[in-house]
Design a protein around this motif. Structure first.
Motif, PDB file in Angstrom:
ATOM      1  N   UNK A  35       0.857  -1.189   0.000  1.00  0.00           N
ATOM      2  CA  UNK A  35       0.000   0.000   0.000  1.00  0.00           C
ATOM      3  C   UNK A  35       0.890   1.235   0.000  1.00  0.00           C
ATOM      4  N   UNK A  36       0.319   2.395  -0.324  1.00  0.00           N
ATOM      5  CA  UNK A  36       1.117   3.622  -0.258  1.00  0.00           C
ATOM      6  C   UNK A  36       1.477   3.970   1.182  1.00  0.00           C
ATOM      7  N   UNK A  37       2.642   4.564   1.361  1.00  0.00           N
ATOM      8  CA  UNK A  37       3.080   5.009   2.678  1.00  0.00           C
ATOM      9  C   UNK A  37       2.337   6.277   3.066  1.00  0.00           C
ATOM     10  N   UNK A  38       2.293   6.548   4.380  1.00  0.00           N
ATOM     11  CA  UNK A  38       1.623   7.761   4.865  1.00  0.00           C
ATOM     12  C   UNK A  38       2.251   9.005   4.235  1.00  0.00           C
ATOM     13  N   UNK A  39       3.565   8.989   4.057  1.00  0.00           N
ATOM     14  CA  UNK A  39       4.247  10.145   3.466  1.00  0.00           C
ATOM     15  C   UNK A  39       3.833  10.331   1.998  1.00  0.00           C
ATOM     16  N   UNK A  40       3.579   9.237   1.292  1.00  0.00           N
ATOM     17  CA  UNK A  40       3.148   9.330  -0.101  1.00  0.00           C
ATOM     18  C   UNK A  40       1.724   9.873  -0.198  1.00  0.00           C
ATOM     19  N   UNK A  41       0.865   9.472   0.723  1.00  0.00           N
ATOM     20  CA  UNK A  41      -0.511  10.000   0.737  1.00  0.00           C
ATOM     21  C   UNK A  41      -0.490  11.488   1.055  1.00  0.00           C
TER      22      UNK A  41
END
Length: 443
Positions: A35-41
């Protein structure tokens, strides 16, 4: 969604509003491998957007579990770029090529949902997490005897202070072994950061599934040799003034604090041999303050229960606020003394009976005393009007008593509640009925 492990015990926390992925499976459940990382979101927050938004995207599973042919199913608010932002993160997802039943995932549909937090916004998060010791400390005695681990799911409100409130059991398994009550026992010991939107703290709900694993055969002694009780019927409890007076000097500058005690019970109902089992923040004196208030508690011990209480321990939660602070709410008191049928029948207004009216509603606003009784009641509303239902409700309210200490850890005195009481005339049998949910008094 975050997964938290504590030694051999695991707790899974699902917070309302956090980025989550919903799975639409046709056979066995499809499972995301990446899944996408929190930083990517965070980095994908749409340019020009100023508020928090979310979107749902549906894709097909292609070879090697990558997502293809993705499309936006929904976005809120619309036309702010949240759908495009979620779509742009589809390459950060990957699905396991086999579902949980072992069937191929290729060619099947799967969806995911993402929430994009605006700068300054936040969702609830742990400040104090449950520890393995916390979970082991409330492991049900029945589960020890049965040799079974278990799981429970509770839903709680997170207050603007970060306290978990109004917790209820959604499920437990295996059923009937006490895992639901054990999960409720933990709630007063937790603290979370509140939900923030546009700079304002907002109440919200969280769902907390808790797993007990590896404890059924752990060989530890069960608490109190028999059982641990929560929210007992208190004969007496500290008043608001006593709780405020116990505010530690070392807590200057702290917004709030909490603690929990585990105590034995004397034959008289007084607490005995108390120990601090949780304290937050640590080193600010809240555990010591709770111990100092323990002498004001006394459990209502019935005839013949004197020997039984020696086998019981009780957990007592405390919420501390600086003297004069606001934030306490009394929304769902536990009534330990209600009006009986005879008292209700006697209180049914004669004016209504003479008018041939068989039922009515009286609503009163009352102050709550240190003992949990209702005083200084005022008529707030009655239906039908002019038949003394409000006056009768005041009589009934005077016979009622709520538990003077809440299961969340607050005294009940110095607050007002609105109390609706419904009356029904039983005719010759003179039976009555009352329905008395309580709500905060309106200003």
């Amino acid at each position: 969604m975050s997964f938290i492990r504590f030694g051999s015990v695991a707790a899974l926390l699902v917070l309302a509003g956090l980025p989550t992925s919903s799975i639409a499976a046709e056979e066995g459940r499809l499972v995301f491998a990446a899944r996408p990382k929190a930083s990517e979101i965070k980095a994908a927050f749409p340019a020009g957007a100023t508020v928090t938004g979310d979107a749902e995207v549906e894709c097909a599973v292609a070879d090697k579990g990558v997502l293809a042919d993705c499309k936006v199913l929904s976005e809120y608010p619309m036309n702010r770029g949240f759908g495009a932002a979620a779509l742009g993160l589809s390459d950060r997802y990957k699905v396991k090529v086999k579902d949980e039943a072992g069937a191929s995932a290729v060619g099947r549909k799967i969806s995911y949902s993402l929430e994009f937090l605006a700068p300054g916004d936040a969702n609830p998060d742990w400040v104090r997490k449950p520890t393995g010791q916390d979970l082991a400390g409330v492991f049900p005695v029945a589960a020890v005897k049965a040799g079974k681990d278990g799981r429970a799911v509770i839903r709680c409100r997170v207050t603007t202070e970060g306290f978990l409130d109004r917790c209820v059991v959604l499920s437990e398994s295996p059923a009937g072994l006490g895992f639901g009550q054990s999960a409720l026992a933990l709630a007063p010991q937790f603290l979370m950061s509140p939900k923030i939107r546009a700079g304002q703290r907002i109440e919200t709900e969280v769902t907390v599934p808790i797993n007990w694993a590896g404890l059924a055969e752990g060989g530890f002694a069960s608490v109190g040799k028999d059982r641990l009780i929560l929210d007992p019927p208190w004969k007496s409890a500290p008043s608001l003034a006593q709780v405020e007076a116990a505010w530690p000097k070392a807590a200057a500058g702290v917004d709030n604090g909490q603690a929990a005690l585990r105590c034995g019970i004397k034959e008289t109902g007084a607490l005995d041999d108390c120990e601090v089992i949780s304290e937050l923040p640590k080193g600010r004196g809240f555990g010591k303050a709770a111990l100092g208030l323990a002498e004001h508690f006394k459990v209502s011990v019935g005839p013949g229960d004197a020997k039984l209480v020696k086998l019981i321990h009780v957990d007592v939660p405390f919420r501390f606020r600086p003297p004069g602070a606001t934030g306490r709410q009394l929304t769902k008191p536990r009534w330990i003394q209600m009006a009986d049928a005879e008292g209700l029948a006697l209180a049914f207004p004669q004016a209504a009976r003479k008018a041939g009216v068989k039922n009515g509603l009286g609503v009163v606003s009352c102050a709550v005393t240190t003992e949990g009784r209702l005083a200084d009641c005022e008529a707030a509303r009655e239906e039908p009007a002019g038949l003394d239902f409000a006056a009768s409700a005041m009589i009934v309210a005077g016979s009622m008593r709520m538990n003077p200490w809440t299961k969340e850890g607050d005294p009940v005195d110095a607050q007002r509640i609105r109390l609706p009481i419904r009356f029904e005339d039983g005719g010759d049998e003179e039976e009555g009925a009352a329905e008395a949910p309580a709500a905060p008094a309106k200003p």
